[in-house]
Design an enzyme around this catalytic site. Structure first.
Site, PDB file in Angstrom:
ATOM      1  N   THR A  13      -1.658   5.235   3.115  1.00  0.00           N
ATOM      2  CA  THR A  13      -2.925   4.620   2.731  1.00  0.00           C
ATOM      3  C   THR A  13      -3.265   3.575   3.783  1.00  0.00           C
ATOM      4  OG1 THR A  13      -2.618   4.957   0.355  1.00  0.00           O
ATOM      5  CG2 THR A  13      -4.083   3.171   1.010  1.00  0.00           C
TER       6      THR A  13
ATOM      7  N   LEU B  77       0.858  -1.172   0.000  1.00  0.00           N
ATOM      8  CA  LEU B  77       0.000   0.000   0.000  1.00  0.00           C
ATOM      9  C   LEU B  77       0.900   1.230   0.000  1.00  0.00           C
ATOM     10  CD1 LEU B  77      -2.710  -0.867   2.700  1.00  0.00           C
ATOM     11  CD2 LEU B  77      -2.887  -1.100   0.213  1.00  0.00           C
ATOM     12  N   ASP B  78       0.455   2.283  -0.656  1.00  0.00           N
ATOM     13  CA  ASP B  78       1.213   3.518  -0.628  1.00  0.00           C
ATOM     14  C   ASP B  78       1.351   4.016   0.808  1.00  0.00           C
ATOM     15  OD1 ASP B  78       1.219   3.412  -3.372  1.00  0.00           O
ATOM     16  OD2 ASP B  78      -0.315   4.961  -3.639  1.00  0.00           O
ATOM     17  N   LYS B  79       2.428   4.740   1.064  1.00  0.00           N
ATOM     18  CA  LYS B  79       2.597   5.372   2.366  1.00  0.00           C
ATOM     19  C   LYS B  79       1.357   6.204   2.691  1.00  0.00           C
ATOM     20  CE  LYS B  79       5.421   8.780   4.803  1.00  0.00           C
ATOM     21  NZ  LYS B  79       6.501   9.794   4.670  1.00  0.00           N
TER      22      LYS B  79
END
Length: 216
Positions: free
Chosen positions: A40, A36-38
């Site tokens: 998120t 997951l993106d930072k």
């Protein structure tokens, strides 16, 4: 953050997994199958042996894993839609991604849940899993995520927001993106498994502020 990176050598999910089970060090990325993106929030899956890791990676590559997200975006979205646009490195900023003609295929489906105060609440389903895919695709169609420091609305756009929305987004302090649902075939039993992650508290609070606002 999921993986250690420059300036963030520890305090990541990978570090936490290795503290929980040192045997995960023998697996690629400590068993982390996707990321997951930072900043998120939401659900992820981690394999604890090589067989499970290989199975889950193969399912992702074959697009057999269902991933559903929720997002709050700036603008009025259509009732539903699909963004089919290739994603690659931004030629002007290598730390960012962009829709580019020579990028990798990327498809995002979205459905509007509600619109209020110039903000749309969306449900999104991924066919592919490119870096920053949802954030890039939403920016590409003019619906940037609230609070997104890289792909969010231009600074001038926020001048049109009511004061309460500016304050709520500032307090939120990250992109309004949550990984809600994950479905895949269990590597051991072959059973189709589905998992849900309730909205993170800060996301739910921001959503409530918008729903309860007097804006139209």
């Amino acid at each position: 953050m999921v993986h250690p990176a420059a300036g963030h050598p520890d305090g990541t999910l990978l570090n936490g997994l290795l503290h929980f089970d040192r045997a995960l060090a023998s697996l690629p990325r400590a068993g982390i199958v996707h990321r997951l993106d930072k900043d998120t929030s939401g659900i992820m899956v981690v394999a604890r042996n090589l067989k499970a890791h290989a199975s889950l990676v193969a399912q992702l590559q074959k697009r057999e894993v269902s991933r559903i997200y929720e997002a709050l975006v700036c603008g009025q979205a259509n009732v539903s839609g699909t963004v089919d646009a290739p994603i690659g490195r931004n030629s002007r900023d290598r730390k960012k991604m962009a829709v580019v003609s020579n990028g990798k295929p990327a498809v995002t489906h979205y459905r509007q849940l509600f619109v209020k105060a110039g903000v749309s609440h969306l449900e999104l389903a991924l066919e592919s899993g490119r870096t920053h895919q949802i954030r890039v695709h939403m920016q590409h169609i003019g619906l940037p995520l609230l609070g997104d420091p890289q792909y969010g609305p231009p600074r001038g756009a926020t001048r049109l927001w009511p004061d309460w929305l500016v304050a709520a987004v500032d307090l939120f302090g990250r992109q309004a993106l949550h990984a809600r649902h994950l479905r895949f075939t269990h590597p051991g039993s072959g059973t189709l498994c589905g998992f849900e992650a309730p909205l993170a508290t800060d996301f739910a609070d921001l959503l409530r502020s918008i729903r309860e606002s007097s804006g139209s």
